[in-house]
Design an enzyme around this catalytic site. Structure first.
Site, PDB file in Angstrom:
ATOM      1  N   HIS A   1     -47.131  76.944 -18.996  1.00  0.00           N
ATOM      2  CA  HIS A   1     -46.544  77.361 -20.279  1.00  0.00           C
ATOM      3  C   HIS A   1     -45.545  78.498 -20.063  1.00  0.00           C
ATOM      4  CE1 HIS A   1     -46.843  78.230 -24.734  1.00  0.00           C
ATOM      5  NE2 HIS A   1     -46.436  79.413 -24.304  1.00  0.00           N
ATOM      6  N   GLU A   2     -46.002  79.558 -19.399  1.00  0.00           N
ATOM      7  CA  GLU A   2     -45.135  80.724 -19.209  1.00  0.00           C
ATOM      8  C   GLU A   2     -43.965  80.423 -18.264  1.00  0.00           C
ATOM      9  OE1 GLU A   2     -45.380  83.006 -21.190  1.00  0.00           O
ATOM     10  OE2 GLU A   2     -47.429  82.776 -21.930  1.00  0.00           O
TER      11      GLU A   2
ATOM     12  N   HIS B   1     -41.164  79.021 -20.324  1.00  0.00           N
ATOM     13  CA  HIS B   1     -40.357  80.107 -20.894  1.00  0.00           C
ATOM     14  C   HIS B   1     -39.423  80.696 -19.839  1.00  0.00           C
ATOM     15  CE1 HIS B   1     -42.209  80.349 -24.803  1.00  0.00           C
ATOM     16  NE2 HIS B   1     -43.403  80.661 -24.335  1.00  0.00           N
TER      17      HIS B   1
ATOM     18  N   HIS C   1     -36.462  78.529 -19.072  1.00  0.00           N
ATOM     19  CA  HIS C   1     -35.568  78.570 -20.233  1.00  0.00           C
ATOM     20  C   HIS C   1     -34.698  79.832 -20.184  1.00  0.00           C
ATOM     21  CE1 HIS C   1     -35.299  77.887 -24.910  1.00  0.00           C
ATOM     22  NE2 HIS C   1     -34.133  77.827 -24.318  1.00  0.00           N
TER      23      HIS C   1
END
Length: 600
Positions: free
Chosen positions: A391-392, A395, A398
């Protein structure tokens, strides 16, 4: 003697598991040197006051200076905050964080003339400036965004009054936070053997996830009986918050508070309404899920305190950090080698602060520093922590791609799309794990995990969003938010969203009182739209391959160079329509059928 592992001190952790904070500043002294440079801008900024419309050169200079300030702030904030989070007991870095915060406040104050001056420039004059200074075209979108607020910017005197109310405007949220987080205490919960368990905000979810139904019910009643005792205080506090939101939207000439809030992220209000409408159209899947959960838990009646406990018992997956990294890389293979190269760079060059240490801030996050992203974890060897890692890193990639491909002024992405990249990674990991599950029990455990993502993120957050919209509409109509009104409305929404298959426990009508997000001004809907977009994008990547990946990488590289809806359209998902929500919930429905078949 306790079997629990002792939390290590930071100097006991291997350097390879700590983030490379020195990539920003080699020493604290270098940080202070840049802080002095930043302070110099507090004197330089006012020299542009009253001059932004005088010449294209001056306007361009001003925006170039803003970029330089942004770069300095990025390094200063990231270094101080990351150092502070490594060990929150070290006062030095808390002080450094406070210093940069104060300097930024002065800079923002010094530049308060910017918006009214830019809005005051005639369009013909602005176009002439673009012709005179072609380099100014870089800032056209930024200028247009500022000028789009023209109808909502007040006179200088009115703006001053609004500014003076800002601290008062935060009062309701601050009062609620102190009441709920600091002052509120809950009775202990009691398990089937009569043993007491402390109930706090942090222990509540683990308690209602317990296989001990007596303990789950006791924790549920402890939490909500306490809020029931203070329901009038909670109602008055939430009412004050909603009145504040409505005041600012009226003062700035917006149609309503929803338009005022969503306009900051360039999101049409129809997106919000589409979400609620689409979820309503797909509530039958939630009713199927409730029935399945009741069946798998083998209970005569399903209660709200039964919603969090795993339906697959006596199963656990142990995954250490090195194994988690290997699995993440395999799960992300559909993203292609260019994407994997960034992930490996993060793994190999200490972007990640992996393990818990004494004083380290809790939870997990990704901070998109310009030098490279920084990811904070508190890794345990669990499935959940592996999902947190991927998940992190979503980020992080991105931020990395936006920073690499966009100029400073467009490198930051909107909060509306922030959870898309992270949740898309989670969806790809789940698909990989399901495909490679060793046996029926592992597959069922994983499906349950995935189903809970849908229930808690898409359905539950949409229910929150609908509740928030309803209470704003009531206040706008001049109604008061009494405890009775809020309880009845919230209970009715729970009945609608969960159906007749669950007992409408009276206590659940108080849940609104423990949700801090209702003080965040139309924030929660973005969790639901984010997972819908992520499911759609992950499905597209898996089915279409390279062409879909190319579109997706374009989205990740876009920063805020376009509005969020346009960026997502470029990736192949149109969030201005209900289709992504409908498609995501069909996946939810298919997973329910698959789970049912496993146990038939």
């Amino acid at each position: 003697m306790s079997n629990e592992k002792r939390t290590m001190k930071r100097n006991e952790i291997d350097e390879k598991y700590k983030w490379a904070i020195n990539d920003i500043y080699a020493t604290d002294e270098k940080w202070y040197e840049d802080l002095e440079k930043l302070k110099g801008y507090t004197k330089k900024i006012p020299s542009y006051k009253g001059k932004l419309s005088q010449s294209a050169d001056l306007l361009y200079e001003y925006f170039r200076m803003s970029d330089q300030i942004s770069l300095l702030c990025d390094s200063l904030i990231n270094y101080a905050q990351r150092k502070s989070d490594e060990d929150t007991t070290v006062a030095k870095y808390q002080n450094m964080t406070g210093q940069i915060t104060n300097v930024m406040m002065y800079i923002n104050s010094a530049g308060s003339f910017e918006t009214p001056e830019i809005i005051a420039i005639e369009q013909t004059r602005l176009e002439e400036m673009f012709r005179q200074k072609p380099e100014l075209e870089l800032y056209r979108r930024e200028l247009e965004l500022i000028r789009s607020k023209k109808d909502h910017v007040l006179s200088e005197a009115e703006e001053k009054i609004i500014a003076l109310t800002s601290e008062m405007g935060e009062s309701a949220e601050n009062i609620y936070s102190m009441f709920s987080d600091a002052d509120l205490k809950f009775p202990d919960a009691v398990d089937k053997d009569g043993k007491s368990h402390q109930v706090t905000h942090s222990t509540y979810i683990p308690l209602v996830q317990s296989s001990d139904r007596v303990l789950r019910k006791s924790a549920f009643e402890s939490m909500y009986s306490t809020y029931d005792s203070f329901k009038n205080t909670c109602a008055a506090t939430l009412g004050a918050q909603i009145k504040t939101v409505n005041f600012y939207s009226k003062a700035r000439n917006y149609k309503d508070s929803l338009e005022a809030s969503l306009s900051d992220n360039e999101i049409p209000t129809q997106v919000y309404h589409n979400l609620i409408s689409a979820v309503h159209d797909n509530l039958h899947y939630m009713y199927d899920y409730v029935a399945l959960r009741k069946k798998l838990l083998c209970v005569d009646e399903l209660h709200f305190y039964d919603l969090y406990t795993p339906v697959v018992s006596d199963f656990d997956i142990q995954i250490n950090f090195e194994q988690a990294k290997e699995t993440v890389l395999k799960a992300l293979e559909p993203m292609g080698e260019d994407y994997l190269k960034i992930i490996r760079e993060g793994f190999d060059n200490r972007w990640i602060d992996v393990y818990e240490n004494q004083g380290k801030t809790s939870g997990a996050y990704s901070a998109g520093a310009r030098v490279h992203p920084y990811v904070l974890l508190n890794h345990k060897d669990t499935l959940n922590c592996m999902f947190t890692l991927i998940h992190e890193m979503g980020h992080a990639v991105h931020s990395y791609l936006s920073n690499k491909n966009q100029p400073v002024c467009y490198s930051d992405y909107s909060i509306f799309v922030a959870e898309v990249a992270s949740t898309c990674n989670e969806a790809l990991l789940m698909r990989y794990l399901l495909k490679n599950a060793a046996d029926k029990k592992e597959k069922a455990y994983l499906i349950n995990y995935f189903l809970e993502m849908f229930r808690t993120t898409l359905y539950r957050q949409t229910m929150f969003a609908e509740f928030e919209l309803k209470i704003n509409e009531l206040v706008a109509q001049g109604e008061s938010l009494t405890a009775q009104t809020l309880n009845e409305m919230y209970l009715d929404l729970n009945k609608l969203y969960f159906g007749d298959g669950i007992v409408p426990d009276r206590q659940i009508s108080l849940e609104w009182a423990r949700i801090p997000h209702f003080y965040y001004d139309y924030y929660v809907y973005q969790y639901a739209t984010g997972i819908a977009a992520a499911i759609a994008l992950s499905s597209r990547i898996l089915s279409q391959g390279e062409s879909a990946v190319k579109d997706y990488i374009g989205f990740l590289s876009g920063g805020c160079s376009k509005d969020p809806i346009s960026l997502l359209r470029g990736a192949g998902v149109d969030m201005a329509t209900p289709k992504p929500i409908n498609d995501a919930l069909k996946v939810f429905g298919d997973l329910i059928k698959e789970m049912d078949e496993l146990y038939s």
